[in-house]
Write a protein that holds these residues in place. Structure first.
Motif, short mmCIF file in Angstrom:
data_model
loop_
_atom_site.label_atom_id
_atom_site.label_comp_id
_atom_site.label_asym_id
_atom_site.label_seq_id
_atom_site.Cartn_x
_atom_site.Cartn_y
_atom_site.Cartn_z
N VAL A 114 10.17 -18.82 -33.57
CA VAL A 114 9.73 -18.11 -34.76
C VAL A 114 8.56 -18.80 -35.46
O VAL A 114 7.58 -18.14 -35.83
N PRO A 115 8.60 -20.16 -35.67
CA PRO A 115 7.44 -20.79 -36.33
C PRO A 115 6.13 -20.58 -35.58
O PRO A 115 5.10 -20.30 -36.19
N ARG A 116 6.20 -20.68 -34.26
CA ARG A 116 4.98 -20.49 -33.47
C ARG A 116 4.50 -19.05 -33.52
O ARG A 116 3.29 -18.78 -33.59
N LEU A 117 5.45 -18.11 -33.54
CA LEU A 117 5.07 -16.70 -33.62
C LEU A 117 4.46 -16.37 -34.98
O LEU A 117 3.48 -15.62 -35.07
N VAL A 118 5.04 -16.93 -36.04
CA VAL A 118 4.49 -16.71 -37.39
C VAL A 118 3.09 -17.29 -37.48
O VAL A 118 2.16 -16.68 -38.04
N LEU A 119 2.90 -18.51 -36.92
CA LEU A 119 1.57 -19.12 -36.93
C LEU A 119 0.56 -18.27 -36.16
O LEU A 119 -0.60 -18.13 -36.57
N ALA A 120 1.00 -17.69 -35.05
CA ALA A 120 0.11 -16.83 -34.27
C ALA A 120 -0.33 -15.61 -35.08
O ALA A 120 -1.50 -15.23 -35.06
N TRP A 121 0.61 -15.00 -35.81
CA TRP A 121 0.25 -13.86 -36.64
C TRP A 121 -0.68 -14.27 -37.77
O TRP A 121 -1.58 -13.50 -38.17
N ILE A 122 -0.48 -15.47 -38.31
CA ILE A 122 -1.39 -15.96 -39.35
C ILE A 122 -2.80 -16.13 -38.79
O ILE A 122 -3.80 -15.75 -39.44
N MET A 123 -2.90 -16.68 -37.58
CA MET A 123 -4.22 -16.84 -36.94
C MET A 123 -4.87 -15.48 -36.67
O MET A 123 -6.07 -15.30 -36.88
N PHE A 124 -4.06 -14.51 -36.23
CA PHE A 124 -4.59 -13.18 -35.96
C PHE A 124 -5.08 -12.52 -37.26
O PHE A 124 -6.16 -11.92 -37.29
#
Length: 478
Positions: free
Chosen positions: A203-213
């Motif tokens: 989840v943390p990595r997925l949230v960070l990915a959405w923040i980058m997007f």
């Protein structure tokens, strides 16, 4: 220490793949630092100061930042893949009493030991690479004719040491972002999941990915909001640069953020991407159906190959989309209108070539790590009645599917960048152009597909020629 060395001996291909990537990271970072050191020396030479300053600014700007970010992400992906391959060994160590902190420290120590070995390789390779590629870099980065000056041992070691620091930082940060999950699993749970590793990202990595997007989209929007309305009659180099710079910089920042987002969230979208395009491309051949079934089943295990390739294609085709759109726009201008110079493909390679080299190394490393799983799949097909010709065809199609999946993932951010830049030109000059490099994209994909199919077929020959029972017994007994 003996335990670490024993693990290296038990899985030479896995840790050899990690060593390959780390060696490339160290050599490339050392090469860039040696070039920058040479440029700083040239600043003190009469007649070379201007070109040396320009070269130093160009090399330490667009090429350096993506190289560092991409390097850390590639290490993250490859080390993550290596850990997935060694989950059973780590689970057994945990069952023997190792604490989560000890497991994390063990993996970090393994990566850093390999990085030390990679550092020794870069001590010899980095200066030679810098000297060989210096003429090409100076020619493309507006410093044509800048000589490669001889440096004393102290200067060379100082430059090389700076490169080593960058390489160690990339390896350390990339490893720490991955190995923390090792200490977060209970021993019994780790052993139970060894054969079936998680199929998505945390989840943390997925949230960070959405923040980058989201940050990439914001960067595109900021570039569009800062576009200045410009009349064709008042066109000049200064006006063109001032009106296009916010848009161009916003798009370049978005490219990097899109690349980060692809690397972080890629494994979470792989399964859906493969299922989507293999459902659309429904060929009647039994070999194709078997290859599609294998691709759907093993797509997450291939993430360390597909995602780096998608990241590299995102960088390359996004840059080329910008230049193609600018080229299409300049063709519509009245004859004699002064405009900024449009960088060619060679200049794009000079700007992001270091990042693309790291991506290529990560693709090769990820493929080596996942090779044992491919051999097992082919052995199971052989046991089920697959012929020698079908096994060879499936092995080649595996490479094709990797390239197609990577291209589809990279196409979306590249298209967003091209559309955003086209809208910016329309807002500024009332001219609507769209410069997606379709032909270049097709050529790149076809070349990659041909090389991937050949490489996949060649690397599968040992497994195809080995008795299926031997391959299955070896996999079951690991």
């Amino acid at each position: 220490m003996r335990g670490l060395l024993r693990d290296f001996r038990d899985a030479p291909v896995v840790w050899g793949a990690v060593l390959l990537l780390l060696a490339v990271v160290q050599c490339v970072s050392g090469m860039v630092m040696v070039m920058l050191s040479n440029a700083r020396m040239a600043m003190a030479v009469p007649g070379l100061h201007g070109r040396a300053v320009m070269f130093s600014m160009e090399l330490s700007g667009p090429p350096l930042v993506p190289m560092i970010v991409v390097g850390m992400l590639m290490v993250l992906l490859v080390v993550s893949s290596a850990i997935r391959q060694r989950r059973r060994a780590l689970a057994l160590i945990a069952l023997q009493g190792a604490t989560p902190g000890q497991l994390t420290s063990r993996v970090c120590a393994q990566v850093l030991l390999l990085d030390v070995a990679a550092t020794l390789v870069s001590l010899i390779v980095s200066p030679a690479l810098a000297r060989g590629l210096y003429p090409f870099a100076t020619r493309q980065l507006e410093a044509n004719g800048l000589p490669f000056l001889p440096q004393d041992v102290t200067g060379m070691l100082r430059a090389w040491s700076c490169g080593i620091v960058f390489g160690f930082a990339m390896a350390l940060v990339g490893s720490l972002l991955t190995v923390r999950v090792v200490g977060g699993i209970s021993p019994v749970e780790a052993l139970r999941e060894a054969a079936n590793p998680p199929k998505t990202v945390g989840v943390p990595r997925l949230v960070l990915a959405w923040i980058m997007f989201a940050g990439a989209l914001v960067s595109l929007a900021v570039g569009l909001l800062n576009v200045r309305k410009t009349s064709m009659a008042r066109m000049s180099v200064q006006v063109t640069f001032s009106s296009m710079s916010p848009l161009a910089y916003g798009n370049m920042i978005a490219m990097l953020l899109f690349t980060v987002s692809v690397c972080l969230a890629g494994p979470a979208v792989l399964s859906a991407t493969v299922r989507m395009w293999t459902a659309v491309v429904r060929l009647p051949w039994p070999t194709w159906r078997i290859a599609c079934q294998q691709a759907r089943a093993r797509v997450c295990a291939s993430s360390s190959t597909i995602i780096p390739l998608a990241a590299g294609l995102t960088l390359l085709m996004s840059y080329e989309s910008l230049t193609s759109t600018i080229t299409a726009w300049t063709r519509l201008l009245p004859a004699g209108t002064p405009t900024v110079e449009v960088p060619g493909f060679a200049r794009i390679l000079a700007l992001i070539g270091t990042s693309l080299v790291l991506v290529l190394a990560a693709v090769c490393s990820g493929y080596l790590i996942a090779q044992r799983g491919r051999e097992l799949d082919l052995a199971l097909v052989a046991v089920s009645g697959g012929t020698q010709g079908q096994l060879n065809a499936i092995a080649a199609l595996d490479g094709l599917m990797i390239v197609v999946t990577s291209s589809l993932i990279a196409f979306v951010p590249s298209l967003l960048v091209s559309v955003s830049f086209s809208i910016g030109i329309w807002l500024s000059f009332d001219v609507l152009v769209f410069g997606m490099p379709w032909l270049l994209w097709l050529v790149v994909v076809l070349l990659l597909a041909a090389m991937a199919m050949l490489g996949s077929w060649l690397t599968a020959q040992r497994g195809i020629r080995t008795s299926p029972t031997v391959v299955i017994a070896r996999a079951a007994g690991e």
